[in-house]
Design a protein around this motif. Structure first.
Motif, PDB file in Angstrom:
ATOM      1  N   UNK A  94       0.836  -1.291   0.145  1.00 28.89           N
ATOM      2  CA  UNK A  94      -0.166   0.160  -0.135  1.00 28.89           C
ATOM      3  C   UNK A  94       1.057   0.743  -0.041  1.00 28.89           C
ATOM      4  N   UNK A  95       1.998   1.596   0.900  1.00 28.83           N
ATOM      5  CA  UNK A  95       3.122   2.295   0.993  1.00 28.83           C
ATOM      6  C   UNK A  95       3.652   3.100  -0.923  1.00 28.83           C
ATOM      7  N   UNK A  96       3.471   1.525  -1.390  1.00 29.92           N
ATOM      8  CA  UNK A  96       4.473   1.561  -2.750  1.00 29.92           C
ATOM      9  C   UNK A  96       3.059   2.400  -3.838  1.00 29.92           C
ATOM     10  N   UNK A  97       1.749   2.568  -3.261  1.00 27.67           N
ATOM     11  CA  UNK A  97       0.519   2.935  -4.678  1.00 27.67           C
ATOM     12  C   UNK A  97       0.960   5.028  -4.157  1.00 27.67           C
ATOM     13  N   UNK A  98       0.604   5.259  -5.517  1.00 31.75           N
ATOM     14  CA  UNK A  98       0.889   6.422  -5.799  1.00 31.75           C
ATOM     15  C   UNK A  98      -1.074   7.323  -4.957  1.00 31.75           C
ATOM     16  N   UNK A  99      -0.801   8.226  -4.113  1.00 28.68           N
ATOM     17  CA  UNK A  99      -1.889   8.668  -3.934  1.00 28.68           C
ATOM     18  C   UNK A  99      -3.082   8.746  -4.447  1.00 28.68           C
ATOM     19  N   UNK A 100      -4.418   8.543  -3.952  1.00 26.33           N
ATOM     20  CA  UNK A 100      -5.798   8.693  -5.202  1.00 26.33           C
ATOM     21  C   UNK A 100      -6.326  10.151  -3.938  1.00 26.33           C
ATOM     22  N   UNK A 101      -6.940  10.631  -4.899  1.00 28.96           N
ATOM     23  CA  UNK A 101      -8.376  11.528  -4.747  1.00 28.96           C
ATOM     24  C   UNK A 101      -9.334  10.451  -4.859  1.00 28.96           C
ATOM     25  N   UNK A 102      -9.995  11.382  -3.376  1.00 27.82           N
ATOM     26  CA  UNK A 102     -11.086  10.666  -2.573  1.00 27.82           C
ATOM     27  C   UNK A 102     -11.182   9.495  -2.148  1.00 27.82           C
ATOM     28  N   UNK A 103     -10.301   8.804  -2.030  1.00 28.16           N
ATOM     29  CA  UNK A 103      -9.909   7.657  -1.363  1.00 28.16           C
ATOM     30  C   UNK A 103      -8.598   7.566  -0.027  1.00 28.16           C
ATOM     31  N   UNK A 104      -9.642   7.305   1.028  1.00 29.29           N
ATOM     32  CA  UNK A 104      -8.854   7.539   2.328  1.00 29.29           C
ATOM     33  C   UNK A 104      -7.909   6.130   2.274  1.00 29.29           C
ATOM     34  N   UNK A 105      -6.450   6.283   2.695  1.00 35.26           N
ATOM     35  CA  UNK A 105      -5.207   5.587   3.135  1.00 35.26           C
ATOM     36  C   UNK A 105      -6.176   4.827   3.828  1.00 35.26           C
ATOM     37  N   UNK A 106      -5.172   3.727   3.990  1.00 33.69           N
ATOM     38  CA  UNK A 106      -5.853   2.027   4.278  1.00 33.69           C
ATOM     39  C   UNK A 106      -5.470   1.788   5.731  1.00 33.69           C
ATOM     40  N   UNK A 107      -7.004   2.227   6.696  1.00 32.07           N
ATOM     41  CA  UNK A 107      -6.902   1.783   7.591  1.00 32.07           C
ATOM     42  C   UNK A 107      -6.417   0.361   8.588  1.00 32.07           C
ATOM     43  N   UNK A 108      -6.110  -0.059   9.554  1.00 37.37           N
ATOM     44  CA  UNK A 108      -5.992  -1.324  10.275  1.00 37.37           C
ATOM     45  C   UNK A 108      -7.141  -2.091  10.349  1.00 37.37           C
ATOM     46  N   UNK A 109      -8.116  -1.702  10.487  1.00 40.51           N
ATOM     47  CA  UNK A 109      -9.517  -2.209  10.132  1.00 40.51           C
ATOM     48  C   UNK A 109     -10.128  -3.020   9.204  1.00 40.51           C
TER      49      UNK A 109
END
Length: 293
Positions: free
Chosen positions: A92-107
């Motif tokens: 996930x850290x290697x993926x480029x940021x995407x507009x309107x998508x929150x970063x992944x959470x533990x849940x």
């Protein structure tokens, strides 16, 4: 070496943390060694250990072996596969940021299949119980062997008592007045005279030959000698001990044959009574030796 019975019971139990185990073995008569082992699912390795240990300790008998496992561990515990979770975070850290998508959470990550599973209770129990249960298997095998040996000592005393009775009856038959050549000759002479008196057409020479043959058949010397020999052989087997059940059963059958032949040859109430007593004692003895390993 003492003899052992094929019947017995033994139990051994113990705990390891929140897990408990209990071995039970019931042993009954069998033509050979028949191991019937039951363990809970996931404990097959202990079933193989039981077959190996008991197969080396016993030679005859049907052994019903049961392992019971209990646990107070409570409900299954969740377990996080940290390796998979770390790989997901790295990806996930290697993926480029995407507009309107929150970063992944533990849940969200924990909801992915394979990241979280539940502890396998059988594996946990086996891990905790394998060593103590194997030690308990050795203990229950020793206890069963001791139980079978104790019953074997009782069986030996009973069989030796029957053997003494058989030897005494064989001696009575050997010394019985009815088996002397004179007594046999007198009985046959009476029978021949009765036949001649009833029918004058008998050939005297043929009658003499038949009388001689009857005299030979009426002699129980061979049966008495074999009974004494069997008594000695069976006593030597008991002194030797060990897994001698099959040999004892074979000799018991031989005793039965000699007793039956003695009854057939007796031709005298006294000898017939001795022969019948012999058959009764032999049957009783055979019932007992069939319990010997």
């Amino acid at each position: 070496m003492a003899i052992e019975s094929m019947t017995g019971f033994a139990r051994a139990a113990g705990t390891a943390g929140v897990h408990g185990w209990a071995w039970e073995i019931r042993s009954v008569n069998g033509r050979g060694l028949d191991l019937r082992v039951r363990v809970p699912p996931g404990f097959e390795v202990l079933a193989e250990a039981a077959r190996k240990a008991l197969g080396g300790a016993f030679s005859r008998g049907t052994l019903h072996v049961n392992l019971a496992v209990t646990s107070d561990a409570g409900p299954p515990r969740p377990r996080v596969n940290e390796a998979i979770l770390a790989a997901l975070l790295e990806a996930v850290a290697k993926l480029p940021p995407a507009a309107g998508i929150n970063p992944p959470s533990y849940d969200g990550l924990l909801g992915i299949r394979g990241v979280v599973d539940y502890a396998d209770e059988a594996e946990d129990a086996l891990s905790a119980l394998e060593a103590p249960a194997l030690a308990g298997l050795e203990a229950v095998a020793r206890a069963l062997k001791e139980a079978r040996a104790a019953e074997g000592r009782a069986l030996e005393a009973i069989v030796r008592g029957h053997l003494a009775t058989i030897a005494g009856l064989a001696g009575q038959a050997e010394r019985h007045p009815a088996r002397t050549p004179e007594a046999i000759r007198a009985r046959i002479a009476q029978q021949v005279e009765a036949l001649i008196g009833a029918n004058n057409g008998f050939d005297p020479q043929r009658l003499h030959q038949e009388a001689a043959l009857l005299a030979v058949r009426a002699d129980i010397r061979e049966e008495v000698d074999r009974l004494h020999a069997h008594v000695e052989a069976l006593g030597e087997l008991l002194d030797k001990g060990g897994p001698i059940g099959r040999k004892l059963d074979f000799l018991a059958q031989e005793f039965g044959r000699e007793a039956s032949t003695l009854c057939a040859k007796a031709n005298d109430p006294g000898l017939s009574r001795i022969g019948l007593e012999l058959r009764t004692v032999v049957d009783q003895m055979r019932e007992q030796v069939q319990n010997v390993e």
